[in-house]
Design a protein around this motif. Structure first.
Motif, PDB file in Angstrom:
ATOM      1  N   VAL A 182       0.835  -1.204   0.000  1.00 47.41           N
ATOM      2  CA  VAL A 182       0.000   0.000   0.000  1.00 47.41           C
ATOM      3  C   VAL A 182       0.870   1.255   0.000  1.00 47.41           C
ATOM      4  O   VAL A 182       0.543   2.247  -0.670  1.00 47.41           O
ATOM      5  CB  VAL A 182      -0.946  -0.013   1.219  1.00 47.41           C
ATOM      6  N   VAL A 185       1.969   2.002  -3.499  1.00 42.54           N
ATOM      7  CA  VAL A 185       0.870   2.577  -4.280  1.00 42.54           C
ATOM      8  C   VAL A 185       0.713   4.066  -3.974  1.00 42.54           C
ATOM      9  O   VAL A 185       0.540   4.896  -4.875  1.00 42.54           O
ATOM     10  CB  VAL A 185      -0.445   1.819  -3.988  1.00 42.54           C
ATOM     11  N   HIS A 196      -8.430  10.065  -5.019  1.00 46.99           N
ATOM     12  CA  HIS A 196      -8.338   8.633  -4.707  1.00 46.99           C
ATOM     13  C   HIS A 196      -6.911   8.183  -4.405  1.00 46.99           C
ATOM     14  O   HIS A 196      -6.597   6.992  -4.463  1.00 46.99           O
ATOM     15  CB  HIS A 196      -8.896   7.822  -5.881  1.00 46.99           C
ATOM     16  N   ASP A 199      -6.955   5.664  -1.412  1.00 41.94           N
ATOM     17  CA  ASP A 199      -8.094   4.733  -1.318  1.00 41.94           C
ATOM     18  C   ASP A 199      -7.690   3.384  -0.724  1.00 41.94           C
ATOM     19  O   ASP A 199      -8.381   2.844   0.159  1.00 41.94           O
ATOM     20  CB  ASP A 199      -8.717   4.524  -2.702  1.00 41.94           C
ATOM     21  N   ASP A 200      -6.593   2.820  -1.217  1.00 44.93           N
ATOM     22  CA  ASP A 200      -6.160   1.515  -0.709  1.00 44.93           C
ATOM     23  C   ASP A 200      -5.785   1.595   0.780  1.00 44.93           C
ATOM     24  O   ASP A 200      -6.122   0.696   1.569  1.00 44.93           O
ATOM     25  CB  ASP A 200      -4.958   0.998  -1.511  1.00 44.93           C
ATOM     26  N   GLN A 203      -8.938   1.921   2.942  1.00 41.41           N
ATOM     27  CA  GLN A 203      -9.637   0.651   3.089  1.00 41.41           C
ATOM     28  C   GLN A 203      -8.926  -0.272   4.077  1.00 41.41           C
ATOM     29  O   GLN A 203      -9.574  -0.961   4.889  1.00 41.41           O
ATOM     30  CB  GLN A 203      -9.745  -0.036   1.721  1.00 41.41           C
ATOM     31  N   GLN A 204      -7.615  -0.258   4.058  1.00 43.02           N
ATOM     32  CA  GLN A 204      -6.863  -1.106   4.981  1.00 43.02           C
ATOM     33  C   GLN A 204      -7.062  -0.648   6.426  1.00 43.02           C
ATOM     34  O   GLN A 204      -7.223  -1.488   7.332  1.00 43.02           O
ATOM     35  CB  GLN A 204      -5.376  -1.076   4.609  1.00 43.02           C
TER      36      GLN A 204
END
Length: 230
Positions: A182, A185, A196, A199-200, A203-204
């Motif tokens: 992550v 990213v 965004h 975003d990852d 979510q984590q």
């Protein structure tokens, strides 16, 4: 002219004679007579004017010059305390209006989304996370939600930079726990930030709070007290 000079000369001899007489008195008699004369002189001195008393009373205990322009002489609004009390009562009234219903409080146990998307529920959950020293997880999630609402590219870039410095950088005291994938990213997305970018990561962190902090919150005394008060 001669009579005036004679009068002055006579007055001087009389004053000198009085001083000689005082000094020749035995013991402290001369001293007492001198004090009595000084006391009479003080009593005959006119009292200070009201203006002088007014200026003198304005000096504070730290102002040795006794001037009326002392910086500590601040004129206070007599209604100041009343305003503070009124504001406090207004804040308390607003808090009462924001109090969630028992149905809302119970619904927080059914869905984690209902808890963190309810303004009052989110604040209560944040206070609980403070006790667990993991408040940064919720703050990061909220910051990402705010980022999604932006449309101006300059604001998006600025907000992304602040989020990275506050929650992603390893130098930050509020760094959230993310895996290496992550982080890679995020680093790629920061080249051209968008709504965004995180975003990852968001979510984590959401999953972490849902699986870890949320169950403890439901079993905590904080949530149980809410159920009893409701």
């Amino acid at each position: 002219m001669l009579s005036s000079l004679a009068y002055c000369e006579g007055f001087k001899r009389s004053s000198k004679k009085q001083m000689t007489t005082l000094s020749s008195l035995p013991g402290n008699a001369g001293s007492r007579m001198k004090k009595d004369r000084d006391r009479q002189t003080t009593q005959n001195t006119p009292p200070p004017s009201p203006a002088q008393d007014k200026n003198k009373s304005k000096a504070c205990c730290f102002c040795w010059c006794c001037c009326c322009s002392c910086s500590c002489l601040t004129v206070r609004d007599p209604n100041e305390n009343g305003k503070e009390k009124s504001d406090t009562k207004l804040e308390l009234l607003n808090k009462e209006q924001e109090k969630p219903s028992i149905e809302e409080i119970k619904s927080w146990a059914d869905s984690f989304d209902k808890l963190i998307k309810n303004p009052v529920g989110r604040d209560i959950f944040r206070e609980f996370l403070k006790l667990e020293y993991s408040e940064e997880n919720l703050l990061f999630w909220i910051a990402c939600e705010d980022l999604r609402q932006l449309t101006d590219q300059e604001n998006i870039e600025e907000k992304s930079r602040l989020i990275y410095e506050d929650y992603i950088s390893i130098l930050s005291p509020k760094e959230v726990s993310l895996d290496s994938r992550v982080r890679e990213v995020i680093n790629r997305n920061m080249v051209d930030p968008s709504q965004h970018t995180f975003d990852d990561a968001q979510q984590q962190i959401y999953v972490l709070m849902h699986r870890d902090s949320y169950p403890r919150f439901l079993n905590s005394q904080t949530y149980k007290r809410l159920l009893c008060k409701g």
